[in-house]
Design an enzyme around this catalytic site. Structure first.
Site, short mmCIF file in Angstrom:
data_model
loop_
_atom_site.label_atom_id
_atom_site.label_comp_id
_atom_site.label_asym_id
_atom_site.label_seq_id
_atom_site.Cartn_x
_atom_site.Cartn_y
_atom_site.Cartn_z
N ASP A 159 10.89 -29.42 50.51
CA ASP A 159 11.39 -28.28 49.69
C ASP A 159 12.76 -28.94 48.95
O ASP A 159 13.14 -29.73 49.40
CB ASP A 159 11.72 -26.77 50.57
N SER A 160 13.08 -27.93 47.85
CA SER A 160 14.37 -28.33 47.32
C SER A 160 15.63 -28.13 48.28
O SER A 160 16.48 -28.96 48.09
CB SER A 160 14.66 -27.28 46.23
N CYS A 189 7.78 -25.05 48.63
CA CYS A 189 8.86 -24.87 47.60
C CYS A 189 7.92 -24.12 46.46
O CYS A 189 6.99 -24.72 45.96
CB CYS A 189 9.23 -26.15 46.88
N GLU A 227 21.17 -19.81 51.05
CA GLU A 227 21.67 -20.87 51.60
C GLU A 227 23.11 -21.05 52.16
O GLU A 227 23.56 -21.82 52.72
CB GLU A 227 21.79 -22.14 50.32
N CYS A 232 9.34 -17.66 46.60
CA CYS A 232 10.08 -18.71 46.90
C CYS A 232 10.27 -18.73 48.63
O CYS A 232 10.13 -17.73 48.98
CB CYS A 232 11.44 -18.32 46.38
N HIS A 255 12.73 -19.54 50.10
CA HIS A 255 13.72 -19.00 50.99
C HIS A 255 13.84 -17.40 51.08
O HIS A 255 14.58 -17.05 51.89
CB HIS A 255 15.15 -19.44 49.83
N1 DGL Z 1 12.50 -22.93 48.15
C1 DGL Z 1 12.54 -22.91 46.78
C2 DGL Z 1 11.46 -22.39 46.25
O1 DGL Z 1 10.33 -22.04 46.75
C3 DGL Z 1 13.99 -22.86 46.21
C4 DGL Z 1 13.86 -23.11 44.57
C5 DGL Z 1 15.29 -23.65 44.20
O2 DGL Z 1 15.67 -24.67 44.83
O3 DGL Z 1 15.61 -23.06 43.34
O4 DGL Z 1 11.43 -22.09 45.01
#
Ligand code: DGL
Length: 272
Positions: A10-11, A73, A151, A185, A187
């Site tokens: 993931d990011s 992600c 975060e 997303c 998150h």
């Molecule tokens: N968890 C990422 C997603 O599902 C976060 C995206 C991001 O880094 O902006 O999109």
């Protein structure tokens, strides 16, 4: 049978919502997770940058000899839909599993989708939902402040900033009377409690981490790729920023099984 690890990326740390579910569903599997914590968020970056980052994330996992790669992600899954990479490893994102779950859940065929700016601009969820059922109405909304909230640990019901932010984005979505909301997303499940209270208890929330883990398990079983190990698998975490940051926040995603956090290492993702 295949004893190699499952690779997940993931990011940032949102993909841990998928890892938590994978550990529950497939306790004997080894898992390697990469969170690009040094470059998060991806969701407000250009298409070209997201593709470049995603390729590096994939290369890192492939070098670790994983048996499949899960892009946990929403942003990468949407933007890098047809990513061309020359690695012969099965790959899945979160879009298909999430859309299938939403189409199965909805009764009034009104589905709302929230995600990062890049995710919503890609229209990928909408296209996939319509492909699965062309009668569904789709209402989308980008929520760029949700990732920084999560975060930074602003996720609890008594956090006024989180409440106001969720209301700011979602109040207008409610006017369309969806009965299902895709958390587009990985998150966002950490804000589930507030999101659910703002949307109302009749709106079903689709958690991408959870449904993608179920999808991955089904895929591995179908392809005969489940491990034959009888003992618990190992879980190795890699990040591109300091490991301290990971340790401070990972329990919000994974729960309190602290022994898992010892295997966290920092890598230079630009090398891949
Ligand atoms: N968890 C990422 C997603 O599902 C976060 C995206 C991001 O880094 O902006 O999109």
């Amino acid at each position: 049978m295949d004893n190699r690890p499952i690779g997940v990326f993931d990011s940032g740390l949102g993909g841990l919502t998928a890892v938590k579910e994978l550990i529950r569903l497939l306790p004997n599997e080894d898992i390697i997770y990469f969170g690009d914590t040094g470059r998060v968020p991806y969701g407000n970056r250009s298409y070209e940058t997201i593709i470049r980052y995603a390729k590096q994330d994939i290369n890192f996992l492939a070098e670790n000899n994983v048996k499949c790669i899960v892009a946990a992600c929403g942003t990468v899954s949407c933007v890098a839909e047809n990513i061309d990479y020359d690695i012969n490893v099965p790959y899945t994102g979160v879009v298909l599993p999430t859309c299938r779950a939403a189409v199965n859940e909805t009764e009034n065929k009104r589905i709302a989708v929230i995600g990062t700016s890049a995710t919503i601009k890609s229209n990928r969820y909408e296209k996939e939902l319509k492909k699965l059922d062309n009668e569904v109405e789709v209402y989308s909304k980008e929520c760029p402040l949700f990732v920084p909230l999560v975060e930074n640990g602003f996720i609890h019901d008594d956090n006024q900033i989180a409440w106001l932010t969720v209301k700011h984005y979602l109040d207008e979505l409610k006017d369309n009377a969806p009965d299902t909301l895709i958390l587009g997303c990985t998150h966002y499940p950490l804000l589930k409690s507030i999101i659910s209270k703002v949307m109302g208890k009749n709106v079903k929330l689709i958690d991408p981490g959870m449904v993608t883990a179920i999808y991955t398990k089904t895929f591995l079983e179908k392809e005969g790729l489940i491990t034959e190990r009888k003992e618990k698998g190992s879980h190795d975490f890699y990040v591109s920023d300091s490991t301290e940051c990971f340790k401070n926040i990972a329990n919000k995603f994974l729960g309190d099984e602290k022994d898992m956090y010892y295997n966290v290492r920092q890598i230079d993702i630009e090398r891949f």
